[in-house]
Design a protein around this motif. Structure first.
Motif, mmCIF file in Angstrom:
data_model
loop_
_atom_site.group_PDB
_atom_site.id
_atom_site.type_symbol
_atom_site.label_atom_id
_atom_site.label_comp_id
_atom_site.label_asym_id
_atom_site.label_seq_id
_atom_site.Cartn_x
_atom_site.Cartn_y
_atom_site.Cartn_z
ATOM 1 N N MET A 93 -30.356 -78.189 164.961
ATOM 2 C CA MET A 93 -29.952 -77.509 165.529
ATOM 3 C C MET A 93 -29.457 -77.038 167.253
ATOM 4 O O MET A 93 -28.892 -77.122 168.043
ATOM 5 C CB MET A 93 -29.613 -75.608 165.089
ATOM 6 N N LEU A 94 -30.650 -77.665 168.061
ATOM 7 C CA LEU A 94 -30.934 -77.292 169.468
ATOM 8 C C LEU A 94 -30.402 -78.964 170.400
ATOM 9 O O LEU A 94 -30.769 -78.719 171.066
ATOM 10 C CB LEU A 94 -32.234 -77.057 169.633
ATOM 11 N N THR A 121 -18.219 -71.671 171.609
ATOM 12 C CA THR A 121 -19.424 -72.850 170.670
ATOM 13 C C THR A 121 -19.972 -73.592 170.460
ATOM 14 O O THR A 121 -21.753 -73.543 169.620
ATOM 15 C CB THR A 121 -18.818 -72.579 169.305
ATOM 16 N N ASP A 122 -20.942 -73.476 171.940
ATOM 17 C CA ASP A 122 -21.528 -74.363 172.473
ATOM 18 C C ASP A 122 -23.046 -73.971 172.716
ATOM 19 O O ASP A 122 -24.250 -74.826 173.385
ATOM 20 C CB ASP A 122 -21.302 -74.524 174.332
ATOM 21 N N TYR A 123 -23.321 -73.256 172.407
ATOM 22 C CA TYR A 123 -24.856 -72.699 172.782
ATOM 23 C C TYR A 123 -25.398 -72.132 171.026
ATOM 24 O O TYR A 123 -24.771 -71.528 169.939
ATOM 25 C CB TYR A 123 -25.066 -71.582 173.726
ATOM 26 N N GLU A 124 -26.864 -72.302 171.140
ATOM 27 C CA GLU A 124 -27.456 -70.735 169.737
ATOM 28 C C GLU A 124 -28.007 -69.288 169.892
ATOM 29 O O GLU A 124 -28.940 -70.042 171.604
ATOM 30 C CB GLU A 124 -28.346 -71.646 169.323
ATOM 31 N N TRP A 125 -27.863 -69.038 169.665
ATOM 32 C CA TRP A 125 -28.184 -67.116 170.320
ATOM 33 C C TRP A 125 -29.532 -67.283 170.127
ATOM 34 O O TRP A 125 -30.117 -66.477 168.981
ATOM 35 C CB TRP A 125 -26.900 -66.142 170.392
ATOM 36 N N LYS A 150 -25.532 -69.284 159.306
ATOM 37 C CA LYS A 150 -26.729 -70.113 159.477
ATOM 38 C C LYS A 150 -28.080 -69.773 159.260
ATOM 39 O O LYS A 150 -27.618 -68.737 159.218
ATOM 40 C CB LYS A 150 -26.156 -70.861 161.258
ATOM 41 N N ARG A 161 -35.606 -80.093 177.198
ATOM 42 C CA ARG A 161 -34.518 -79.071 176.247
ATOM 43 C C ARG A 161 -35.298 -77.830 176.271
ATOM 44 O O ARG A 161 -36.086 -77.492 176.288
ATOM 45 C CB ARG A 161 -33.061 -79.208 175.034
ATOM 46 N N PRO A 196 -24.410 -78.487 175.991
ATOM 47 C CA PRO A 196 -24.988 -78.246 174.617
ATOM 48 C C PRO A 196 -24.990 -79.052 173.687
ATOM 49 O O PRO A 196 -25.021 -80.172 173.947
ATOM 50 C CB PRO A 196 -23.048 -78.047 174.566
ATOM 51 N N PRO A 197 -25.648 -78.558 173.130
ATOM 52 C CA PRO A 197 -25.775 -77.240 172.679
ATOM 53 C C PRO A 197 -27.152 -76.709 172.904
ATOM 54 O O PRO A 197 -28.055 -76.934 173.055
ATOM 55 C CB PRO A 197 -26.079 -76.921 171.300
#
Length: 312
Positions: free
Chosen positions: A301-302, A228-232, A6, A169, A194-195
């Motif tokens: 992405m968000l 896989t429900d999040y962006e870190w 990504k 968000r 999510p996300p």
């Protein structure tokens, strides 16, 4: 076949409420300085600008919506970056004070701290002999008896009024492992969908320490809780900023830099602005064959509502 890497979102936190004007002449205080550094950071590659406001005369953190409105419209006009407003504010602000500007601005994104904690910045006071302003030293020293309040009720209030009410968000700021479980609680209640953007934070006295094994553990815990429900994303205080963000990026994460998190560009060298830090981490990412996300890609992405849906 391995999944494609990504793109990496670079967030930049311009001024915050931890550092004080004595610590660096580069720390942006006035709306003009915040705009100048924000535009520079965006041009250097930051897709998200994280924003606090300060009293233009003294540099003291302020929740005043009128001050935010002196730079938010100008930043929106001058850059396509996502404008992410604090709901953490600074020491001793009430939740209502911390929400005054976000509720008026209705931004695409806000920070949201995921638990009450000791938040100790008092050791910084011992590093300086003289002060530009009278408020600085007592502000720092008082944190040996300070609890940064973010109760379950507070968090639910912000999620309801700012999240559901304004379509904003969040950058969920997690200073310790328990904060990830607090976030999971709100996911289970259906208040967070999510996300979601999980910012794990290392090196604040009162939060989890800046050790590599802790970074790996926080990542593994978030994966267990959120799949896989999040962006870190990762930020680390002071000298840990670049090593930790680099490690996070190699592990598939996003990164945050900026003068809120560290005043330095390298050992013993103060950064002239946040853009220098953005340029540095971008250069490292590209040397590692990682691609940097544009603001439009970060919005996708968000799942952000878009800059045309804000109230400024």
């Amino acid at each position: 076949m391995a999944a494609p890497q990504k793109k990496v979102i670079i967030s930049c936190a311009l001024t915050g409420s931890i550092h004080t004007p004595t610590m660096s002449d580069a720390l942006p205080v006035t709306p003009d300085e915040i705009v100048e550094q924000g535009v520079g950071a965006a041009e250097a590659g930051a897709a998200i600008l994280h924003l606090h406001a300060r009293d233009p005369r003294t540099g003291q953190p302020t929740p005043d919506p009128a001050v935010f409105m002196q730079f938010l419209p100008r930043l929106k006009q001058s850059t396509d970056a996502v404008l992410n407003i604090t709901t953490g504010g600074s020491l001793n602000m009430t939740v209502q004070e911390r929400l005054a500007a976000p509720l008026q601005a209705q931004p695409e994104m806000c920070s949201l701290n995921m638990g009450s904690m000791n938040f100790g910045i008092f050791p910084l006071a011992d590093r300086y002999q003289g002060w530009k302003h009278d408020w600085e030293e007592p502000y720092l020293r008082s944190t040996d008896d300070f609890i940064f309040r973010n109760t379950f009720r507070d968090i639910a209030y912000i999620l309801e009024h700012l999240g559901e009410g304004c379509g904003t968000r969040f950058e969920f700021e997690c200073y310790d492992v328990g904060h990830l479980y607090n976030l999971a609680h709100f996911v289970d209640r259906g208040l967070v969908k999510p996300p979601f953007f999980v910012q794990t934070i290392f090196g604040i006295l009162g939060g989890i320490g800046a050790e590599q094994r802790n970074l790996v553990f926080m990542r593994e815990t978030a994966d267990r809780l959120f799949g896989t429900d999040y962006e870190w994303s990762v930020l680390a205080a002071g000298r840990h900023q670049i090593p930790f963000t680099t490690m996070a990026a190699v592990m598939g994460g996003n990164v945050r830099v900026g003068l809120e998190d560290s005043l330095y560009l390298s050992k013993g060298r103060l950064a002239r602005n946040s853009a220098e830090q953005v340029a540095k981490i971008r250069r490292i990412l590209e040397e590692l064959s990682l691609e940097v996300a544009t603001p439009a890609e970060a919005r996708a992405m968000l799942a952000l509502k878009g800059a045309d849906q804000v109230a400024f």
